[in-house]
Design a protein around this motif. Structure first.
Motif, short mmCIF file in Angstrom:
data_model
loop_
_atom_site.label_atom_id
_atom_site.label_comp_id
_atom_site.label_asym_id
_atom_site.label_seq_id
_atom_site.Cartn_x
_atom_site.Cartn_y
_atom_site.Cartn_z
N PRO A 103 27.77 -107.90 -49.42
CA PRO A 103 28.92 -107.26 -50.05
C PRO A 103 28.66 -106.87 -51.51
N ALA A 104 27.86 -107.68 -52.21
CA ALA A 104 27.61 -107.42 -53.63
C ALA A 104 26.65 -106.25 -53.85
N ALA A 105 26.01 -105.76 -52.81
CA ALA A 105 25.06 -104.65 -52.92
C ALA A 105 25.57 -103.45 -52.13
N GLY A 106 26.85 -103.14 -52.30
CA GLY A 106 27.42 -101.98 -51.62
C GLY A 106 27.51 -102.14 -50.12
N TRP A 107 27.69 -103.39 -49.67
CA TRP A 107 27.82 -103.69 -48.24
C TRP A 107 26.55 -103.31 -47.47
N ALA A 108 25.42 -103.36 -48.12
CA ALA A 108 24.17 -102.98 -47.46
C ALA A 108 23.91 -103.87 -46.25
N PRO A 109 23.72 -103.28 -45.06
CA PRO A 109 23.44 -104.10 -43.88
C PRO A 109 22.08 -104.77 -44.00
N GLN A 110 21.97 -105.93 -43.38
CA GLN A 110 20.74 -106.72 -43.43
C GLN A 110 20.14 -106.82 -42.04
N THR A 111 18.84 -106.93 -41.98
CA THR A 111 18.15 -107.07 -40.70
C THR A 111 17.20 -108.25 -40.78
N GLY A 112 16.72 -108.68 -39.62
CA GLY A 112 15.77 -109.78 -39.58
C GLY A 112 16.01 -110.66 -38.38
N THR A 113 15.39 -111.83 -38.40
CA THR A 113 15.51 -112.79 -37.31
C THR A 113 16.43 -113.93 -37.71
N ALA B 196 31.78 -122.48 -44.77
CA ALA B 196 31.02 -122.94 -45.93
C ALA B 196 29.91 -123.90 -45.54
N THR B 197 30.11 -124.67 -44.48
CA THR B 197 29.12 -125.67 -44.09
C THR B 197 28.26 -125.23 -42.91
N ALA B 198 28.48 -124.04 -42.40
CA ALA B 198 27.67 -123.55 -41.29
C ALA B 198 26.23 -123.34 -41.74
N ARG B 199 25.29 -123.50 -40.82
CA ARG B 199 23.87 -123.28 -41.11
C ARG B 199 23.47 -121.94 -40.51
N ILE B 200 23.44 -120.93 -41.36
CA ILE B 200 23.13 -119.56 -40.94
C ILE B 200 21.89 -119.13 -41.71
N HIS B 201 20.75 -119.13 -41.05
CA HIS B 201 19.49 -118.87 -41.72
C HIS B 201 18.83 -117.61 -41.19
N GLY B 202 18.16 -116.89 -42.07
CA GLY B 202 17.34 -115.76 -41.64
C GLY B 202 17.78 -114.42 -42.16
N VAL B 203 19.11 -114.21 -42.28
CA VAL B 203 19.62 -112.94 -42.82
C VAL B 203 20.78 -113.25 -43.76
N ARG B 204 20.93 -112.39 -44.73
CA ARG B 204 22.08 -112.51 -45.65
C ARG B 204 23.34 -112.08 -44.91
N THR B 205 24.45 -112.76 -45.17
CA THR B 205 25.72 -112.43 -44.52
C THR B 205 26.84 -112.34 -45.56
N ASN B 206 28.03 -111.99 -45.08
CA ASN B 206 29.21 -111.92 -45.93
C ASN B 206 29.97 -113.24 -45.94
N ARG B 207 29.31 -114.33 -45.56
CA ARG B 207 29.96 -115.63 -45.41
C ARG B 207 30.67 -116.08 -46.69
#
Length: 677
Positions: A346-356, A420-431
């Motif tokens: 969100p801080a970078a113009g809502w740029a979508p992220q990709t990855g694993t 806040a406590t979820a473990r979401i690894h690998g890509v940046r999200t809007n969490r």
């Protein structure tokens, strides 16, 4: 819908991701076999493995796969399906597809093609409901828009999800924005028709869930509020609507208008009638979505109704009770809130992220895709799991997390903590954005209009939940866990033999490790001695537990715990640190970086993988800050790359049609002051 009293035994879902998994869930519970269709990039996706049978649609673009009606119908016939569920997006509101499904002898799980035709066009549907007395916003002819009518909103006539929408505040900008909106709509829905209407800077997006059968029964199942949006796409949805709750008589009027709209086209199945309302409770018809909505789980969690199961029943000719069943006592009711977790920054113009996706875990789940079984809980409808790949080809939504509870405040609190406590690894999200919204005093007060993000400041709302002080502590935990990891690796390689942990015959020297996080670089200088931890800038901090995966520290008398995971990438070592104060992603800064990896000053690099769809300048052109240089297409959205400063385009190494990866140099702009030199 023309197929009546035809048992459904096998359903093909003409869609992907979490909505395919959601439909499969209800089918499995009812003994109905399932068929998935999948594009080449989706070959290993969870929804493919969830189905009993899957059929490959060769290709990557939606236009070659999920928008190909003839190949989807052929897949259904080949797999032995007798019904097709369209999900949402893609062909879900395409009357031609519905007709082709029925012509093939299959049951279409949705409204009649005629109803889709009438309501699928936002232009025609407004005329239809206006004739029935429902208030609407006036449609504007783009060719005659004047300054006095600004701002205006360009909208795609077909489809939804914010694609093909543009706010225009200057008449001179209208032609270019119309073209961009049409291009985006054509890419997403196969129909580039757009129109204009007055744009209301603030308002409430309130919608009514409809369920109707072929025997004349129409339910207004409940309303939802979906006012908090980014780029005209919903990110937080809830039931009931706070605006409706505090406005006497509004619910009855909304329900009556929604039922009238459904009856006007002899609607059958699940649908949603959307309205834009002001603070006084006056509302205007926006559109009718002739399909299931992304946000349908909040209605399920407050009514106890399985909307997908009702779709299946109605499509087979079943009859709804004249009165909607009351919620089960003690099981549902209260409030439900849903957030959409996107792979985007969100801080970078809502740029979508990709990855694993390396890890995807949420604690305390009561259900996956399922209805509530108690009065409070968490539900996850996810398109991804650990190991899933997020590509550039489709929508960046990863999952929907839903909390329900007896009160709205409890639902918001539960949902914020789970995120806040979820473990979401690998890509940046809007969490982090979602957590800040759910904890914001204005949200908790029910003050949720369509200008929420701009009113309260995206910069503040999108800031990391783990502030600078928390991030610094997390960096210390990362340094200590890294030392433990290296120790474990050395032992497994036989380097330390049988020596006891921490053994040395000289005083311990200070170690230095630097981590780059959202707040900048953190040089961590520490030593583990016989007397405990000595770390610069961390007085009063001691080690309680230390391993490569978990670090517990006594921080001024409070024991804090972080969970850590290490991932090696081509660029750097990534350390994910999850704690009660938020999650932080660090990269370990190389002590001796490779100078060949540096880019020239003034370089604009690709923020995401994508394709160059247009280039507006040439090398040697003078540009001003913010001037569009080129446009990338990724995840069915157009992203404009603008000049960072006033200056001259020194290099432009990309061309239209070229695919680019993250970090690839798109252009080099020499600042005006440096160009003079």
């Amino acid at each position: 819908m023309t197929t009546m009293n035809q048992p459904i035994t096998c359903v093909l879902v003409a869609n992907r991701g979490e909505i395919a998994r959601r439909v499969f869930h209800s089918c499995r519970e009812r003994g109905i076999s399932t068929v998935a269709v999948f594009s080449t990039p989706d070959a290993g996706a969870p929804f493919v493995l969830d189905a009993d049978t899957a059929v490959h649609l060769p290709g990557t673009a939606a236009s070659d796969t999920y928008l190909r009606a003839e190949v989807i119908i052929a897949a259904a016939l080949r797999a032995g399906a007798d019904a097709i569920h369209p999900g949402y997006g893609f062909l879900s509101e395409n009357a031609g597809f519905a007709r082709a499904v029925e012509a093939a002898g299959l049951t279409w799980i949705g409204p009649s093609p005629a109803a889709i035709d009438s309501m699928g066009s936002k232009i025609e549907s407004k005329l239809l409901v206006a004739a029935g007395g429902v208030p609407v916003l006036t449609e504007l002819d783009p060719a005659t828009v004047t300054e006095s009518q600004l701002p205006v909103l360009i909208k795609a006539s077909a489809g939804g999800g914010g694609r093909g929408m543009r706010i225009v505040r200057a008449v001179a900008d209208l032609p270019a924005e119309l073209e961009a909106a049409s291009t985006e709509a054509a890419s997403a829905f196969g129909d580039g028709t757009v129109f204009c209407e007055p744009y209301l800077e603030t308002g409430h997006h309130v919608e009514v869930q409809i369920m109707a059968d072929a025997h004349g029964t129409v339910w207004a199942v409940g309303e939802r509020e979906c006012s908090i949006q980014r780029r005209h796409q919903k990110v937080v949805e809830e039931a009931p609507s706070p605006l409706v709750e505090r406005t006497p008589g509004m619910r009855e009027k909304l329900f009556a208008a929604a039922v009238a709209a459904a009856r006007a086209v002899d609607y059958v199945g699940a649908g949603t009638v959307e309205f834009l309302a002001d603070e006084a409770g006056r509302f205007y018809f926006l559109e009718m979505n002739t399909r299931l909505q992304v946000e349908h789980p909040v209605t399920e969690c407050t009514t106890g109704l399985d909307l997908v199961a009702l779709q299946l029943e109605v499509a087979a000719g079943g009859k709804l009770p004249e009165r909607q069943p009351s919620p089960r006592a003690g099981m549902v009711g209260g409030a439900a809130i849903e957030v959409r977790l996107y792979a985007e920054d969100p801080a970078a113009g809502w740029a979508p992220q990709t990855g694993t996706i390396q890890r995807f875990e949420v604690d305390g789940l009561a259900a996956d895709f399922a209805l509530p079984a108690r009065e409070r809980g968490l539900r996850l409808d996810s398109s991804v799991e650990a190991g899933s790949t997020v590509s550039i080809h489709y929508d960046p939504m990863l999952a929907k997390l839903i909390a329900w509870a007896p009160t709205r405040t409890e639902a918001a609190r539960t949902l914020a903590k789970a995120l806040a406590t979820a473990r979401i690894h690998g890509v940046r999200t809007n969490r982090d954005l979602l957590v800040h919204i759910l904890r914001h005093k204005a949200f908790l007060a029910g003050e949720t209009d369509t200008a929420f993000l701009s009113t309260h400041g995206l910069e503040t709302l999108a800031a990391p939940v783990a502030g600078p002080a928390e991030e610094k502590l997390a960096a210390l935990a990362a340094a200590l866990a890294g030392a433990a990891l290296r120790r474990d690796q050395a032992r497994s390689n036989g380097v330390l033999g049988g020596l006891p942990s921490g053994w040395r015959n000289l005083p311990s020297m200070q170690h230095t490790t630097t981590f780059a996080g959202p707040a900048g670089e953190h040089p961590i200088r520490y030593a583990l001695t016989r007397r405990g931890l000595k770390a610069e800038g961390f007085g009063g901090t001691g080690v309680v537990h230390l391993s490569a995966e978990q670090v517990s520290l006594d921080v001024d008398g409070l024991v804090r715990t972080w969970h850590l995971a290490h991932y090696a990438t081509n660029a750097a070592t990534v350390i994910e640190v999850d704690g009660d104060g938020g999650s932080v992603t660090f990269t370990e800064v190389e002590r001796f970086p490779d100078p060949s990896l540096a880019v020239a000053e003034g370089s604009l690099t690709a923020p995401m993988p994508g394709a160059v769809v247009s280039v507006h300048v040439q090398a040697g052109d003078a540009v001003t800050a913010g001037q569009p240089l080129l446009v990338l297409e990724a995840m069915k959205m157009l992203h404009t790359i603008g000049a960072p400063v006033d200056g001259v385009v020194a290099e432009l190494p990309v061309t239209v049609g070229q695919n680019v990866d993250v970090g690839m140099v798109l252009a080099v702009v020499n600042a005006a002051d440096s160009a003079v030199k």
